[in-house]
Write a protein that holds these residues in place. Structure first.
Motif, PDB file in Angstrom:
ATOM      1  N   ILE A 181       0.841  -1.205   0.000  1.00 52.23           N
ATOM      2  CA  ILE A 181       0.000   0.000   0.000  1.00 52.23           C
ATOM      3  C   ILE A 181       0.870   1.248   0.000  1.00 52.23           C
ATOM      4  N   HIS A 182       1.917   1.231   0.834  1.00 52.60           N
ATOM      5  CA  HIS A 182       2.846   2.364   0.890  1.00 52.60           C
ATOM      6  C   HIS A 182       3.489   2.604  -0.473  1.00 52.60           C
ATOM      7  N   PHE A 183       3.900   1.537  -1.129  1.00 50.60           N
ATOM      8  CA  PHE A 183       4.595   1.650  -2.413  1.00 50.60           C
ATOM      9  C   PHE A 183       3.680   2.221  -3.489  1.00 50.60           C
ATOM     10  N   LEU A 184       2.473   1.693  -3.584  1.00 48.53           N
ATOM     11  CA  LEU A 184       1.553   2.137  -4.637  1.00 48.53           C
ATOM     12  C   LEU A 184       1.069   3.562  -4.418  1.00 48.53           C
ATOM     13  N   MET A 185       1.097   4.028  -3.172  1.00 43.91           N
ATOM     14  CA  MET A 185       0.637   5.381  -2.870  1.00 43.91           C
ATOM     15  C   MET A 185       1.793   6.374  -2.747  1.00 43.91           C
ATOM     16  N   SER A 186       3.016   5.933  -3.000  1.00 41.17           N
ATOM     17  CA  SER A 186       4.181   6.784  -2.768  1.00 41.17           C
ATOM     18  C   SER A 186       4.386   7.778  -3.914  1.00 41.17           C
ATOM     19  N   LYS A 187       5.152   8.818  -3.610  1.00 37.44           N
ATOM     20  CA  LYS A 187       5.375   9.858  -4.615  1.00 37.44           C
ATOM     21  C   LYS A 187       6.352   9.399  -5.695  1.00 37.44           C
ATOM     22  N   TRP A 188       7.294   8.497  -5.365  1.00 34.11           N
ATOM     23  CA  TRP A 188       8.229   8.035  -6.382  1.00 34.11           C
ATOM     24  C   TRP A 188       7.572   7.061  -7.344  1.00 34.11           C
ATOM     25  N   PHE A 189       6.601   6.289  -6.858  1.00 40.99           N
ATOM     26  CA  PHE A 189       5.833   5.455  -7.786  1.00 40.99           C
ATOM     27  C   PHE A 189       4.989   6.343  -8.696  1.00 40.99           C
ATOM     28  N   MET A 190       4.529   7.479  -8.167  1.00 42.88           N
ATOM     29  CA  MET A 190       3.791   8.432  -8.997  1.00 42.88           C
ATOM     30  C   MET A 190       4.698   8.983 -10.103  1.00 42.88           C
ATOM     31  N   VAL A 191       5.992   9.228  -9.776  1.00 40.18           N
ATOM     32  CA  VAL A 191       6.937   9.691 -10.790  1.00 40.18           C
ATOM     33  C   VAL A 191       7.111   8.627 -11.875  1.00 40.18           C
ATOM     34  N   PHE A 192       7.237   7.370 -11.471  1.00 38.46           N
ATOM     35  CA  PHE A 192       7.360   6.285 -12.441  1.00 38.46           C
ATOM     36  C   PHE A 192       6.131   6.214 -13.344  1.00 38.46           C
ATOM     37  N   ALA A 193       4.939   6.317 -12.752  1.00 36.84           N
ATOM     38  CA  ALA A 193       3.709   6.309 -13.543  1.00 36.84           C
ATOM     39  C   ALA A 193       3.672   7.484 -14.514  1.00 36.84           C
ATOM     40  N   SER A 194       4.141   8.633 -14.061  1.00 37.79           N
ATOM     41  CA  SER A 194       4.164   9.815 -14.919  1.00 37.79           C
ATOM     42  C   SER A 194       5.098   9.620 -16.108  1.00 37.79           C
ATOM     43  N   LEU A 195       6.242   8.987 -15.868  1.00 39.49           N
ATOM     44  CA  LEU A 195       7.179   8.719 -16.962  1.00 39.49           C
ATOM     45  C   LEU A 195       6.559   7.798 -18.004  1.00 39.49           C
ATOM     46  N   LEU A 196       5.820   6.778 -17.549  1.00 37.61           N
ATOM     47  CA  LEU A 196       5.175   5.872 -18.497  1.00 37.61           C
ATOM     48  C   LEU A 196       4.101   6.589 -19.315  1.00 37.61           C
ATOM     49  N   ILE A 197       3.309   7.424 -18.640  1.00 36.43           N
ATOM     50  CA  ILE A 197       2.266   8.154 -19.357  1.00 36.43           C
ATOM     51  C   ILE A 197       2.885   9.074 -20.404  1.00 36.43           C
ATOM     52  N   MET A 198       3.958   9.769 -20.020  1.00 39.14           N
ATOM     53  CA  MET A 198       4.620  10.669 -20.958  1.00 39.14           C
ATOM     54  C   MET A 198       5.290   9.907 -22.103  1.00 39.14           C
ATOM     55  N   SER A 199       5.755   8.695 -21.839  1.00 42.01           N
ATOM     56  CA  SER A 199       6.411   7.915 -22.894  1.00 42.01           C
ATOM     57  C   SER A 199       5.427   7.445 -23.958  1.00 42.01           C
ATOM     58  N   MET A 200       4.128   7.613 -23.713  1.00 43.35           N
ATOM     59  CA  MET A 200       3.112   7.247 -24.699  1.00 43.35           C
ATOM     60  C   MET A 200       2.337   8.465 -25.205  1.00 43.35           C
ATOM     61  N   ALA A 201       2.776   9.663 -24.824  1.00 44.18           N
ATOM     62  CA  ALA A 201       1.991  10.866 -25.100  1.00 44.18           C
ATOM     63  C   ALA A 201       2.491  11.661 -26.295  1.00 44.18           C
ATOM     64  N   GLY A 202       3.359  11.090 -27.119  1.00 43.86           N
ATOM     65  CA  GLY A 202       3.910  11.842 -28.246  1.00 43.86           C
ATOM     66  C   GLY A 202       3.436  11.356 -29.597  1.00 43.86           C
ATOM     67  N   ALA A 203       2.196  10.905 -29.668  1.00 48.75           N
ATOM     68  CA  ALA A 203       1.680  10.381 -30.941  1.00 48.75           C
ATOM     69  C   ALA A 203       1.652  11.431 -32.044  1.00 48.75           C
ATOM     70  N   THR A 204       1.581  12.704 -31.669  1.00 53.21           N
ATOM     71  CA  THR A 204       1.524  13.750 -32.695  1.00 53.21           C
ATOM     72  C   THR A 204       2.803  13.808 -33.526  1.00 53.21           C
ATOM     73  N   TYR A 205       3.911  13.314 -32.975  1.00 50.25           N
ATOM     74  CA  TYR A 205       5.177  13.341 -33.714  1.00 50.25           C
ATOM     75  C   TYR A 205       5.286  12.206 -34.733  1.00 50.25           C
ATOM     76  N   LEU A 206       4.300  11.323 -34.770  1.00 47.75           N
ATOM     77  CA  LEU A 206       4.331  10.182 -35.684  1.00 47.75           C
ATOM     78  C   LEU A 206       3.477  10.408 -36.928  1.00 47.75           C
ATOM     79  N   PHE A 207       2.968  11.609 -37.095  1.00 39.12           N
ATOM     80  CA  PHE A 207       2.060  11.880 -38.213  1.00 39.12           C
ATOM     81  C   PHE A 207       2.709  11.577 -39.553  1.00 39.12           C
ATOM     82  N   SER A 208       3.992  11.879 -39.679  1.00 38.86           N
ATOM     83  CA  SER A 208       4.657  11.672 -40.969  1.00 38.86           C
ATOM     84  C   SER A 208       4.752  10.198 -41.349  1.00 38.86           C
ATOM     85  N   LEU A 209       4.636   9.297 -40.362  1.00 39.80           N
ATOM     86  CA  LEU A 209       4.710   7.866 -40.669  1.00 39.80           C
ATOM     87  C   LEU A 209       3.436   7.347 -41.336  1.00 39.80           C
TER      88      LEU A 209
END
Length: 409
Positions: free
Chosen positions: A19-47
């Motif tokens: 519970i501590h791990f899933l609610m921690s701020k560093w796990f939130m940072v990890f989740a944020s990195l994953l979300i951002m790693s999938m948030a650049g679809a606009t740069y793939l338009f040329s493909l």
């Protein structure tokens, strides 16, 4: 009986740490990195722009119009900003996930012919809605992380925006593993994958009580080194893929390594939060005599708490009397500030040329007679350089800011 008690205590401890791990701020940072790693679809338009052009019978002028609305949706973030001011971050992320799936899914249906050929204005609407999801993901994640790490905001912004830049190369590797060279399926992938990732971490990304750790900067630098390793591996793979024809199995192998490196920060997060949790448990079970000692082997941080992100006076409070730089502005304070005007002007005249080049890489490569693999290489390498520029600007700006602050003091 003692054994049962011991097992019960062990399970309770594991449950408590989970519970501590899933609610921690560093796990939130990890989740944020994953979300951002999938948030650049606009740069793939040329493909996939050539597929839209050939499937729907568009000329270059119509394709440029479609590209314009894609850029309009991906860069006008005022709507997501207003919504974020009056709702918690999970609402912004959920809205972005829904918009992402709806917009790109409708584009995919039109490209594969599952629906009747839409009018041009509908296609512009679909791709604008899909691209707008990027601003919702950016706002929900970036604003929240900056609030949770106010003393490292430059580093946080550089790292997270760097992953947005790198997302084009990441998604390209996953696309080849999932669908081979079926370009039409790329539109489907960027429709469902970012949506799934955002929905999975909806309640993880939230505003917490600010509590700076002594080793906070060191952790961010470790995350930077992991991301550099990911970018370096993808760049090597891209070069090899341009020289050697990969099979579906080899694409899958490279994608697995990309996923391993993408999830590597989880090990760092686990180690850090486990150390903090052990320190907390040690303090809770120490006797009063031990607590008299002034120096303890570890510095215990209080459990992060979710706090309200709602502001009662976000509109008309001291519009022309902004707080000092670095403090939170209201919406109108920001809009009428000189800093906002400078940033708006710089962005307006500085970003357009880059976006035009990115959007037309596919057309440029086709005009020069390059094969589709070379065009994919261009887009992926551009994604990596995009990542490097964002990360460097974020970390360097933070270094300059810290040095300037120390001189002022």
């Amino acid at each position: 009986m003692a054994k049962l008690t011991e097992n019960g205590g062990y399970k309770a401890n594991m449950l408590g740490f989970s519970i501590h791990f899933l609610m921690s701020k560093w796990f939130m940072v990890f989740a944020s990195l994953l979300i951002m790693s999938m948030a650049g679809a606009t740069y793939l338009f040329s493909l996939y722009s050539n597929e839209i052009k050939s499937s729907l019978g568009y000329d270059q002028t119509t394709l440029n119009l479609l590209s314009f609305f894609k850029d309009l949706g991906g860069n006008v973030g005022m709507i997501s900003g207003f919504i974020n001011e009056v709702t918690p971050p999970w609402v912004v992320l959920l809205m972005g996930a829904i918009m992402n799936f709806f917009g790109y899914f409708m584009v995919w249906l039109a490209v594969i012919g599952r629906i009747a050929k839409p009018p041009v204005w509908k296609m512009c609407f679909y791709i604008c809605i899909g691209a707008s999801s990027q601003t919702f993901a950016n706002t929900g994640v970036l604003v929240t992380c900056v609030k949770n790490f106010p003393e490292s905001r430059g580093i946080v912004l550089g790292l997270l925006k760097g992953f947005v830049g790198l997302s084009g190369a990441i998604i390209t590797q996953l696309y080849h593993a999932f669908y081979g060279n079926d370009v039409k399926s790329l539109v489907l992938l960027i429709g469902w994958l970012p949506c799934v990732v955002s929905c999975f971490f909806l309640r993880t990304v939230r505003v917490m009580k600010v509590d700076k750790q002594a080793n906070e900067l060191r952790i961010f630098y470790k995350l930077l080194f992991i991301s550099l390793g990911l970018a370096g591996f993808i760049m090597v793979v891209i070069v090899v893929q341009n020289k050697v024809s990969f099979t579906r199995l080899e694409y899958a192998g490279s994608a697995v390594v990309v996923l391993i490196l993408l999830f590597a920060p989880l090990i760092l997060v686990f180690k850090e939060e486990f150390t903090l949790w052990k320190c907390k448990q040690q303090v809770l079970h120490d006797t009063p005599q031990v607590n008299v000692v002034t120096e303890t082997p570890c510095s215990v941080q209080p459990e992060p708490e979710e706090i309200s992100d709602l502001k009662p006076n976000i509109w008309f409070s001291n519009v022309f009397k902004p707080p000092p730089r670095g403090e939170d502005y209201t919406i109108l304070q920001a809009i009428f500030s000189l800093d906002f005007l400078i940033l708006f002007t710089t962005t307006t005249f500085g970003v357009g040329g880059t976006l035009t080049a990115i959007d037309n890489l596919g057309q440029i490569g086709k005009a020069l007679g390059y094969p589709s693999t070379s065009i994919t290489t261009f887009v992926s390498l551009l994604s990596i350089w995009n990542y490097l520029g964002r990360v460097v600007s974020g970390f360097v700006s933070e270094i300059f800011y810290q040095n300037t602050s120390s001189l002022v003091r």
